[in-house]
Design a protein around this motif. Structure first.
Motif, PDB file in Angstrom:
ATOM      1  N   PRO A   1       9.548   1.472 -13.965  1.00 24.52           N
ATOM      2  CA  PRO A   1       9.747   2.172 -12.691  1.00 24.52           C
ATOM      3  C   PRO A   1       8.498   2.230 -11.823  1.00 24.52           C
ATOM      4  CG  PRO A   1      10.088   3.673 -14.546  1.00 24.52           C
ATOM      5  CD  PRO A   1       9.927   2.320 -15.105  1.00 24.52           C
ATOM      6  N   VAL A   2       7.319   2.408 -12.464  1.00 24.71           N
ATOM      7  CA  VAL A   2       6.082   2.448 -11.677  1.00 24.71           C
ATOM      8  C   VAL A   2       5.822   1.091 -11.032  1.00 24.71           C
ATOM      9  CG1 VAL A   2       3.573   2.654 -11.837  1.00 24.71           C
ATOM     10  CG2 VAL A   2       5.039   4.333 -12.988  1.00 24.71           C
ATOM     11  N   LEU A   3       6.067   0.010 -11.786  1.00 28.86           N
ATOM     12  CA  LEU A   3       5.884  -1.333 -11.237  1.00 28.86           C
ATOM     13  C   LEU A   3       6.816  -1.569 -10.055  1.00 28.86           C
ATOM     14  CD1 LEU A   3       4.580  -4.134 -11.402  1.00 28.86           C
ATOM     15  CD2 LEU A   3       6.381  -4.776 -13.032  1.00 28.86           C
ATOM     16  N   LEU A   4       8.074  -1.177 -10.190  1.00 31.15           N
ATOM     17  CA  LEU A   4       9.034  -1.321  -9.093  1.00 31.15           C
ATOM     18  C   LEU A   4       8.603  -0.503  -7.879  1.00 31.15           C
ATOM     19  CD1 LEU A   4      12.430  -1.184 -11.042  1.00 31.15           C
ATOM     20  CD2 LEU A   4      11.405  -3.173  -9.920  1.00 31.15           C
ATOM     21  N   TYR A   5       8.097   0.698  -8.114  1.00 37.50           N
ATOM     22  CA  TYR A   5       7.639   1.555  -7.012  1.00 37.50           C
ATOM     23  C   TYR A   5       6.453   0.919  -6.284  1.00 37.50           C
ATOM     24  CZ  TYR A   5       6.225   5.779  -4.517  1.00 37.50           C
ATOM     25  OH  TYR A   5       5.890   6.684  -3.536  1.00 37.50           O
ATOM     26  N   VAL A   6       5.525   0.360  -7.050  1.00 34.30           N
ATOM     27  CA  VAL A   6       4.358  -0.279  -6.445  1.00 34.30           C
ATOM     28  C   VAL A   6       4.783  -1.493  -5.618  1.00 34.30           C
ATOM     29  CG1 VAL A   6       2.256  -1.586  -6.943  1.00 34.30           C
ATOM     30  CG2 VAL A   6       2.732   0.541  -8.174  1.00 34.30           C
ATOM     31  N   VAL A   7       5.710  -2.294  -6.152  1.00 38.36           N
ATOM     32  CA  VAL A   7       6.117  -3.527  -5.471  1.00 38.36           C
ATOM     33  C   VAL A   7       6.932  -3.227  -4.220  1.00 38.36           C
ATOM     34  CG1 VAL A   7       7.522  -5.614  -5.687  1.00 38.36           C
ATOM     35  CG2 VAL A   7       6.008  -4.930  -7.553  1.00 38.36           C
TER      36      VAL A   7
ATOM     37  N   VAL B   1       7.515  -0.089  -2.657  1.00 40.53           N
ATOM     38  CA  VAL B   1       7.143   1.044  -1.797  1.00 40.53           C
ATOM     39  C   VAL B   1       5.680   0.947  -1.367  1.00 40.53           C
ATOM     40  CG1 VAL B   1       6.969   3.556  -1.601  1.00 40.53           C
ATOM     41  CG2 VAL B   1       8.889   2.528  -2.840  1.00 40.53           C
ATOM     42  N   ILE B   2       4.779   0.919  -2.345  1.00 42.48           N
ATOM     43  CA  ILE B   2       3.353   0.908  -2.012  1.00 42.48           C
ATOM     44  C   ILE B   2       2.949  -0.403  -1.348  1.00 42.48           C
ATOM     45  CG2 ILE B   2       1.019   1.112  -2.944  1.00 42.48           C
ATOM     46  CD1 ILE B   2       2.669   3.664  -3.066  1.00 42.48           C
ATOM     47  N   SER B   3       3.430  -1.519  -1.885  1.00 43.90           N
ATOM     48  CA  SER B   3       3.054  -2.820  -1.324  1.00 43.90           C
ATOM     49  C   SER B   3       3.446  -2.975   0.148  1.00 43.90           C
ATOM     50  CB  SER B   3       3.658  -3.945  -2.164  1.00 43.90           C
ATOM     51  OG  SER B   3       3.413  -5.206  -1.595  1.00 43.90           O
ATOM     52  N   PRO B   4       4.655  -2.614   0.567  1.00 39.50           N
ATOM     53  CA  PRO B   4       4.979  -2.713   2.002  1.00 39.50           C
ATOM     54  C   PRO B   4       4.077  -1.858   2.883  1.00 39.50           C
ATOM     55  CG  PRO B   4       6.988  -2.544   0.718  1.00 39.50           C
ATOM     56  CD  PRO B   4       5.852  -2.303  -0.221  1.00 39.50           C
ATOM     57  N   TYR B   5       3.687  -0.669   2.389  1.00 44.41           N
ATOM     58  CA  TYR B   5       2.763   0.161   3.157  1.00 44.41           C
ATOM     59  C   TYR B   5       1.427  -0.544   3.344  1.00 44.41           C
ATOM     60  CZ  TYR B   5       5.575   4.438   3.193  1.00 44.41           C
ATOM     61  OH  TYR B   5       6.547   5.371   3.411  1.00 44.41           O
ATOM     62  N   VAL B   6       0.912  -1.107   2.269  1.00 45.76           N
ATOM     63  CA  VAL B   6      -0.375  -1.809   2.350  1.00 45.76           C
ATOM     64  C   VAL B   6      -0.279  -2.990   3.316  1.00 45.76           C
ATOM     65  CG1 VAL B   6      -2.075  -3.149   1.034  1.00 45.76           C
ATOM     66  CG2 VAL B   6      -1.056  -1.078   0.039  1.00 45.76           C
TER      67      VAL B   6
END
Length: 303
Positions: free
Chosen positions: A16-22, A24-29
């Motif tokens: 789940p953390v990997l999916l969240y990073v890919v 959610v966080i990645s699009p923000y970056v």
């Protein structure tokens, strides 16, 4: 044993953390990076221009008009929605007096809950089309038809720049009230009935029950509601796009930042500049939520 537990927790959370990073966080970056370029949406290597897009925002009249409209939305929409939802929630849960030794709502309260919640199951586009009919500027519109029967001239609800934004806010309130009636009703249901019964036995009227007991005990729920409604006020994309004249008109009197982001990116292919608007909107939303939680923080009441 301790290491085995940690390995289990890490293994359980890794996916789940990997999916969240890919997702959610990645699009923000990526959005933050694109905001520093002049990317047109097609080139593989956009030119890095630093803070130029953000400096352009300072002189963009449409951007500041949208920010002012968000200010009006933040001031009016959450306040009106919460006041109406609290009023109806109190009626549906506590205003009927004591029945069988317990506080109850008005007659038919269960049916009213369903009626209030109905707008929540309608798609935003359907709500927009529905209110296009209600807000028609001639007597074929529902409201103007009723006004015409009492001799009042038709009102240009969505074509008058002085009232168009308020008309859209009215739709947002209408759609949101039902959810917060249910939310506040759940909050009132969690308050021990003994508190209300003891107050009623002491002679407390409806005014005292509402302002002296219900509101303080619902403060945490109201805090959450205010944050949610504030985030909704920073959105407002779909209703403004469907209801407003020329998507944000007339004369940009109803435009909001999400609509300007969409228009700048997909109509004018200025994805870098649109991303700068998105970054500005992101920090506005985060700042609003943090300030609201800070200002409205109170000592928790235990019951």
């Amino acid at each position: 044993m301790q290491h085995g537990r940690y390995r289990f927790i890490v293994g359980f959370l890794a996916a789940p953390v990997l999916l969240y990073v890919v997702f959610v966080i990645s699009p923000y970056v990526q959005a933050f990076y694109i905001a520093l370029t002049n990317w047109k949406g097609v080139s593989a290597n956009p030119q890095f221009i630093g803070l130029e897009n953000f400096s352009r925002l300072l002189d963009d009249e449409v951007f500041w008009a949208a920010v002012r409209h968000h200010g009006v939305l933040l001031l009016v929409m959450p306040l009106v929605t919460i006041v109406i939802a609290l009023f109806f929630s109190f009626l549906l849960n506590l205003s009927g007096g004591q029945k069988g030794g317990q506080m109850s709502g008005i007659w038919g309260s269960k049916v009213y809950r369903v009626i209030f919640f109905l707008p929540q199951v309608l798609a935003v586009a359907i709500v927009g089309v529905l209110f296009q009919t209600i807000y028609r500027p001639d007597e074929t519109g529902v409201i103007n038809g009723l006004l015409g029967k009492v001799g009042i001239d038709p009102v240009g609800w969505l074509i008058d720049p002085n009232i168009a934004l308020l008309a859209i806010i009215g739709v947002m309130v209408w759609q949101a009230v039902g959810f917060y009636v249910v939310l506040f009703s759940a909050g009132m249901s969690s308050i021990p009935k003994d508190v209300f019964e003891a107050a009623a036995l002491d002679g407390a009227g409806r005014y005292t029950l509402f302002f002296k007991i219900t509101l303080p005990l619902l403060w945490d729920t109201m805090q959450v509601a205010w944050v949610y409604l504030g985030i909704a006020a920073f959105d407002a994309f779909a209703l403004v796009q469907v209801l407003s004249v020329d998507r944000g008109g007339p004369d940009n009197s109803t435009t909001v930042l999400p609509l300007e982001i969409w228009r700048t990116a997909f109509n004018f292919s200025k994805f870098g500049y649109a991303s700068a608007m998105g970054v500005a909107l992101f920090f506005m939303t985060i700042t609003f939520a943090a300030l609201t939680l800070r200002v409205t923080r109170r000592e928790r009441i235990e019951f």
